[in-house]
Design a protein around this motif. Sequence first.
Motif, short mmCIF file in Angstrom:
data_model
loop_
_atom_site.label_atom_id
_atom_site.label_comp_id
_atom_site.label_asym_id
_atom_site.label_seq_id
_atom_site.Cartn_x
_atom_site.Cartn_y
_atom_site.Cartn_z
N LYS A 25 0.85 -1.19 0.00
CA LYS A 25 0.00 0.00 0.00
C LYS A 25 0.89 1.25 0.00
N LEU A 26 1.95 1.21 0.80
CA LEU A 26 2.89 2.34 0.89
C LEU A 26 3.55 2.58 -0.47
N LEU A 27 4.12 1.51 -1.02
CA LEU A 27 4.88 1.65 -2.25
C LEU A 27 3.96 2.10 -3.39
N GLY A 28 2.80 1.46 -3.46
CA GLY A 28 1.85 1.82 -4.53
C GLY A 28 1.43 3.28 -4.43
N SER A 29 1.16 3.74 -3.20
CA SER A 29 0.72 5.14 -3.02
C SER A 29 1.83 6.09 -3.42
N LEU A 30 3.07 5.76 -3.03
CA LEU A 30 4.20 6.64 -3.37
C LEU A 30 4.37 6.73 -4.88
N LEU A 31 4.29 5.57 -5.55
CA LEU A 31 4.49 5.58 -7.00
C LEU A 31 3.36 6.36 -7.67
N VAL A 78 -1.86 -1.76 -6.22
CA VAL A 78 -2.23 -0.59 -5.41
C VAL A 78 -1.96 0.69 -6.21
N PHE A 79 -0.81 0.70 -6.90
CA PHE A 79 -0.41 1.87 -7.69
C PHE A 79 -1.51 2.23 -8.71
N VAL A 80 -1.95 1.20 -9.45
CA VAL A 80 -2.97 1.48 -10.49
C VAL A 80 -4.30 1.84 -9.84
N SER A 81 -4.68 1.11 -8.77
CA SER A 81 -5.98 1.39 -8.12
C SER A 81 -6.02 2.81 -7.58
N THR A 82 -4.86 3.27 -7.03
CA THR A 82 -4.82 4.61 -6.45
C THR A 82 -5.03 5.66 -7.54
N LEU A 83 -4.42 5.40 -8.71
CA LEU A 83 -4.58 6.38 -9.79
C LEU A 83 -5.99 6.34 -10.38
N GLY A 84 -6.65 5.20 -10.25
CA GLY A 84 -8.06 5.15 -10.61
C GLY A 84 -8.34 4.68 -12.02
N SER A 85 -9.63 4.46 -12.27
CA SER A 85 -10.02 3.80 -13.52
C SER A 85 -9.79 4.70 -14.73
N SER A 86 -10.03 6.01 -14.57
CA SER A 86 -9.90 6.84 -15.78
C SER A 86 -8.43 6.93 -16.20
N TRP A 87 -7.52 6.96 -15.20
CA TRP A 87 -6.09 6.96 -15.54
C TRP A 87 -5.74 5.67 -16.29
N LEU A 88 -6.26 4.57 -15.76
CA LEU A 88 -5.94 3.27 -16.37
C LEU A 88 -6.43 3.23 -17.81
N GLU A 89 -7.65 3.75 -18.02
CA GLU A 89 -8.18 3.75 -19.39
C GLU A 89 -7.25 4.51 -20.33
N GLY A 90 -6.82 5.69 -19.85
CA GLY A 90 -6.00 6.53 -20.71
C GLY A 90 -4.62 5.94 -20.97
N ASN A 91 -4.04 5.30 -19.96
CA ASN A 91 -2.64 4.87 -20.07
C ASN A 91 -2.47 3.37 -20.26
N PHE A 92 -3.57 2.70 -20.55
CA PHE A 92 -3.46 1.23 -20.57
C PHE A 92 -2.46 0.72 -21.61
N PRO A 93 -2.46 1.25 -22.84
CA PRO A 93 -1.51 0.68 -23.82
C PRO A 93 -0.06 0.74 -23.32
N ALA A 94 0.33 1.90 -22.77
CA ALA A 94 1.71 2.02 -22.29
C ALA A 94 1.96 1.07 -21.12
#
Length: 2044
Positions: A240-246, A315-331
């Motif tokens: 949780k710590l590492l994911g939040s920091l990233l 945790v990193f991806v969940s923290t950034l949220g679904s819209s971030w994931l949608e936008g950056n999924f290919p990368a």
Amino acid sequence: MERAHSLLLSEVACSQLAEHQRPQFIFEWLNHLKELLPATDRVDIKQNQRRLIEQLSGVLIGSPGPPTRWLLAHCVALLYRLGDPIAASLFVDRCHDIIRSKDDSPSGLPTRLAAMACLGALFEQLGRMLVGSFKDTLTNLLKAMKSAESQGRYEIMLSLEKILRGLGASAVPCHRDVYKAARACLTDRSMAVRCAAAKCLLELQREAVFLWTSELENVAMLCFRAFEGSNYSVRVSVAKLLGSLLAAAVEPRQPTAAPRQAGRGRSSLEEVMDLLSVGFLRGGAGFLRASGDMLKGTTSVSKDIRIGVTQACVVFVSTLGSSWLEGNFPAFLSLLMELASHGRATQTPGDAAVTRRCVSFILRSTLGSLLGEKAQTNAAKQLCLAVAAQKPAIDAALTDGNVETRVSAADVAASQHMLVCCLQELGGLIQGLGTTAAPLLTDSSTALVDTVISVLLHPAASARLAAAWCLRCVATAMPSQCSPLLDRCAERLVALKSSPEAVAGYGAAVAALVAAVQHCPLGIPHTKGMVVLSLAEDLLRSASQNSRLSLQRTQAGWLLVSSLITLGPAVVEHHLFRLLLLWRCVFPASLREQEMELRRGDYFTWQVTLVGRAGALCAMKNLLLHCRELVTDDIISRLLTPLACAVALLTKLPALLRSYSSSVRSSSVVYRLRVYELLALLPPHTYQESFGLMMNQLVSDLSGSDNLNQPCSELTLLPPLCHHDDLQLVGPALHHTDHRYIQEQLHGSSVGGGSLDNDAFSLCEKSDEAPAPLPPPVALTAAAVRLFGALHPHVISAQRVKILEQFVETVNQLKGQRQQTVQTHVCAALCSLLKHQAGIRGSLGPEEVRSPALSLLSGALESACPLLRCLAAEGLARLVQAVRDPGFTVSVSLLCFDRLKTARDAASRSGYALALGALHRYTGGISSPQHLSTCLGVLFTLSQDSTSPEVQAWSLHSLSLVVDLSGGLYRAHAEPSFTLVLRLLLAAPPTHPEVHQSLGRCLHALITCLGPDLQGEGAAVSSLRSSCLVGCGVMQDSPDALVQARAVSCLQQLHMFSPPHVNLAKLVPALCAHLCSSYLCLRRALVACLRQLVQREALEVSQHAVTLVKELPRRDNTQLDVTIKEVGLEGALFTLLDRESDPGLRRDIQETLVHMMASSATSGKLGHWLKLCKDVLSATTDCLAPVEARQDDEEADGARDDDSSAFKARSEAGGPFTALRWATRRFAVQCVCRIIAQCESADPAHFDMALAQERRLHESTDFLVLHLGDLVRMAFMAATDHSDQLRLAGLQTLLDIIRRFSAIPEPEFPGHVILEQYQANVGAALRPAFTADAPPDVTAKACQVCSAWIASGVVSDLRDLRRVHQLLASSLAKVQAGRDTCSQLYNEATATMETLAVLKAWAEVYIVAVQRSSQKESPNRMADLSVSSSLANRGSGSESEGAGLLKLVQSDLLTLSRLWLAALQDYAMLTLPQENASQLPATGGSFYTAETLNQARAHYSSSWAPMLHATSLWLHSTGFLMSDDTPVNLSRPATPTSMGRTGGGAKSPEDINTDRLHLILGISVEFLCSPHSDDQMENITSCLRALQALLDVPWPRAKIGSDQALSVELLSVLHRLMVTRESVSVQLAVLDLLRQIVTATQEHVREKRHSAEVDDGAAEKETLPEFGEGRDTGGLIPGRSLVFGALELCLCVLVRKLPQLSPKLAGTSPTGPGGSVWSLTDSDCRLVASALCVLSELPSVCSPEGSVSILPTVLYLLLGVLRELTGAPAAGPVGGAGLGAVVQASLQALKSVLASPMSRQEKSCGAWRLLLRSALNTLLGLWDAGDGVVDQVSLLTALTVFLLSAGPDVCTVEPLHALCLQRFTAGMDAKDPLVVSRCYQLLTSVFQAQPSVAVPYIQALGPPLVRFLQTAERSRPQSAEELLGVLEGVRAMEALVQAADESQRAPLVAILFPVLVSFLLDENALGSAPAASRSLHQAALKDLMRLGPQHSAVFRSLIASSPALKSRLEAAVKGNQESLSAKASSANPTAKSSPSITLKTNFL
């Protein structure tokens, strides 16, 4: 806490308590204080503050335990915050002093820890007020840290976290110091300290920007080191710590203060992923160490680091949220794929499996749970592109070009791991999307199917299998794709038969697709099975032709056979003999041949042979798993030779291995595995002769020296054999967590995790997740263990002992790791054997078995491996259970006690402690009180051993088992146990959560043990209860999620036994706060608890949940809190349901929602629930949903377009839910259906618009009918969705709406119904279901809705109806086209389903059309038929509606009738019993094929009834006359018994009709005879109506009338129905049928009599043959006599409704629904009336002698009913309309019996006369029978019926005649004017009878009549009733005059005229006379005017002789004329009467 009412601690009470009770008392006081302070006035707090601080300080220095110190800290901080905060700094200083003190005594540590906790809490609550002391505090804490032990470090970290939280940005100057301290703690050896440090850093990173900028890499390395050697909790916290920091680094929350060295604030996604991959590939090592390892070529990255990094990435991806994931999924995807294919991550197969698992987990956890459906579709496209990108590599690998262009092996390997990850996730996504993924397949840019299929040619097996699995997911998600994909792959397989990759890849794909059919109810065409089998045979035949392909073809062939078998018995039974042949061919024909085999062949042929035989064995295993019922003894006997050869070959394998070494090793392991798996499924007696051989083999596998070098994987082997409760001791990784998918990999040791390429055959398994079979060596051990357990009990005793002794010896000889491996194997085998033994209940064997078994288990109990100890404890208990000898039980217990006394090491003490608890589990025999006390003594001591937390945890767990299993015996020990548990809870350090978890289990067991006693009121019980609550409170505050979960389940248990004592206001908010916890076990516990709470107090629960959110101002409100705020707990549960994937948890959430709905949907929150469901349903991100009601094909009239534009199925932006998936939306639709069903049983206003609107004005309740628009809209949205499941649910809802709301009138538009305005929506919702590509189940459901809609009569305009009718017509056209054109996508049974659904829908429409048109013609004729038909009840159409609807159907009727008859004939065939199965047509029926016969049965049984009814209505309408039209040609195979079709030898119309009649009768009788449940009422009704319709037609009536056996059979079926069914409509229909059958027989008898008379015209009458029942003897044979059967049925009805009829029941109190006449309902009355009507017809069916035998019964029943009806205390003549009808019916029946021609037949007239006289006598006696008043009117009427119908020879006999006269005289003198008037009315008819009857009555009753009329002048009638009596008297007098001879009439007229004149009034009197007198005057005047001209002579002489008469008459006439002229313009019939008046005046 009853003892503390004030804020202050009651020190007196505290000092009186014993030492051990004080901590609990203080804890309760602090808890009390914590709740009281916020509610107390500030002034009071300040007054008590000083004293309180003293008391709290006292607690502080009294060395409090962990829970107490946290509570204490909270209270101190709260007190300063709410009271006077100034003095807080003094308290802070005091804490500093305590921390600095060098007190090393045992009591000093808790005090120091409490001081640290107080500091944290004070800073957290007071924040910047204490900023001055912050520096000192920090220095102090950090200094203390250097010398602190683990508890101190833990507490300091927690305090620092709170201090940082309280101070926020003010703490910035010291951030670096905190960071330094936390760094050290993050890699602490104590796991709890690591967790605390991670939490502290998580708090620090809110303000300390440097953590995610300049220090990011260092922190990341630190986290990687923290993962090393970590446990589950540490991994969750650090991840949780590492994911939040990233996440902060990629998207900073605030502008960065210090720019990073690189000069920019934010990191790119690449940098972050690089960091993670460094951790994944190199671990936490620094560069130097890593490079050293690289030089050595070793890898040092432990699995826990890899799993930790994986969790951090999620945790990193969940923290950034679904819209971030949608936008950056290919990368993101490409970076992940680099990781998956990195060489360092995939060095060994084991590593590769772990890496793939980790990458898959990241994809699944992010894509699967964060994204909505639309985003998931886009993600699937990206995955597809990623797969396509690998295509060049695949193509290059396949081309055999020159060496330079070939791709290196490393590249192929890299691409394979990438492809496996992508394809598995793609499959997972598609499976989750279901049919909503259809657009993906049609999208040409991705070409999904082509891309996946291209991977089937990949050189690496794992990629090919992943592609096959992905195709299987596509087929499961979209069943329509299964067949086309199968064809495509099979075609390619044949085309590319010469490429090894293609054979393997396409073979796997075909197998996977066939196996997918297990998940698709719609199936695949039957012929596909043939295709697959032929392919398999072809591959196996051609395997030997080309050595390059032998292996692949062999394996693919058997893989296809295995997958074919998963299609189930229906398919396999057709191919079984070909399969047996294949099996025979692959094994040698005998053991001798096998011997010869061994002498020839090389390593390659052996490899192929072993692969082939392993495949064959796998296919056999599948046969046993999927088609058990086909495996008869005969089949097993055919498999015995191959089996014997297979087993014999096992012994030869070592020799082969020696000859060919490693080349055949892997094949031989798989071969052994298959043999073991198959034998474990077969009954052991089948391979008895191979026992010895097998046992040797198993023993060498489990303990032989060959297998010792393989690492043992205890985690795959042991858990299934342990008890699941004990597994919690081994840690939460085994427990279900969200991370189970990767946690399993941790313990796979170096064996490597499961992976699909370990076993291609696992593609055939039935599972939703991608199968991950274990590597063959591991699987082999597990299979050997299972088989050993099954075989050992069947071996001879001596050998059993020997084997176990050999095991002991082997274990003792070995050392170290090898010893542990063998010990694990051997113990697992022993436990498997003991578990199996318990199942078969045999004896374990001789006593010698015990000692080696005990020795093995006790050795394992002392093992260092906790899992092995768990297994051994379970094994020991099962051993005691299997031996079943009390002496042995005691000796084992003593052994445990002894070892516990002597053992010092933690492992053996914990092992034996657990064994004590486990012994209780299987042996009830040891529950003696003294044994229990000893056991508890030992466990109590062990559980207080604080030096070893492990021993504490295990002994407490054992204690919980003892509590649970000792039952009532334990009550005596409950109090000391509570004391112990509480003491430990309050004192155990938080750094060992496992102790707390075991304590929680103990508390749970204790609560269960006390059970309902906890409700008691005594002091002892209430102290125990408060102990429970304190214990739960302590656990709720624990930092460990598992402990919190246990607390919740304890509270749940407490709530079950003692609801009032659980405070919901505290519990519910606590539950809701953790609903988003990252621990699955906690979420499960919370939802299970909520589910229990809402069953009782749903409303309170939802209110408490909302108050929680309102009160909580939080820095980071979770999404869930927002949801609760907007839509309540219910909405939050919907959101949770959408996110969760755990099936058990989802089920609980759904049940919770259902309970909440049940308790509040019909009360106040109906609107809320409907809005919620609507929001859920419209929360889709999909904009492709069709817009509703676009009439493309009809004229778009403006009004309707406006209507439809209000309905758009677009998602409403701004709803509380975002992008929910189809499963959640489907559940919402099902909820709507539930709400509709609930409202049905609630207030009637829910379904009455007018009533609802009216009540809405006065009260604030809500009604369903007011939300009809929303309901229709929701049903529409669901029915037009992309998901088929949702469409089905939507159509079902629409059906419910139509059924429930179709009859509700629209108050504003009379004559219309409220559903009418929604017809466009209904049409639009149905249209998509009839498109060509709609799945058959959707079309079938839509047909049902169509027929309901047309039949409901909502739409009366035929033009509007045509739209829906058109849809049905198109389906009918499809049915007519037949199955040749039907697309071959699904199983043939689905075509049957669709066809029958269409025919059923048409049948229902036709039935309603006929009913409506017949209602129009004669509204009352069908009344009794349509009682239960809600469809026919709606007569509210226009006049033309019924006829119009009939016209719509008429055009297709000829076709339909033939189809219906064909379907009925199929149904009749399919219902034949099993022994007649040979009569079934070999090709199948009209609508089913022979192969799908069993599936088709279900479809027929759900749809035959309406077709039966419709067919009989059609036959009724044609009158059984064959139409001359040419038959409709159906393109169907003509079945052998083609009925009603011209074909074969043309039958005569008579034969065809007879066939049809027998078909309908046969089906009906068969159905009505067999026992059914109540849900088939409509089928029963359909049968009865069909029979009624048939019997309305002369031809079948004649048929049935002439066939006595058939009629009697029908009657017995009807009788049975009458007795077994309470439904009124059924009983009425039964009686109606009875009447029709009797009528048919009557007609037949009449016809025969008539023809006999015509034939024997001239012959003597005596010789006439006797027609009718009873012939010339009068005997009726029960069971063969129609009359007897009819009598039985009538008697049954009458006695059930009027039990007083039966002499036996007379005087008893009625038990049935009837009893007294007055309790009869209207329907009961109709039943009785029908029965009487039938009774009266029976004599006419008999011969004269027969009629004499039944007449007494008939008369007895008729008079009995009359007695019941007339002897009742009636106020008037009859009580109600219903009873009036019964009286009418009984009189009518009496009349028809009396008038029967039989009474005049010379053979029977004498007997009839005697019987009728007796009956008359009985009737006359009824006057005296009643206790009170009798109903004279009915009795007199009956008497009159006798006089008029029975003739003089019955009635004029004395003393009957005198009695009759007496009854009439009494009637004339009655007090009741109604009786009098009716009496005269009856006399009128008697006077008009034949003279022989009339004359005596005229003579006797004439004089009293005249007297009565003469008195009327003096006492004029006052009421209408009296007036009626006088008028009826005048009628009787007239009749008397008419009856007299012409000669004697004059004197009689002379009496009548003066009487009439005396009734006249003069004009003065006329004005003032009462109404009755006036009416009498007018009637008399009229009569005079009418009679005067008829008897003019008498009239003249009378007038002349009496002047008084003359003057009176003149005055009356004059007055009358004046009144007429006054009303000159009125339309009275004056014109008619005026001429007679002038005539009369002329006489003068």
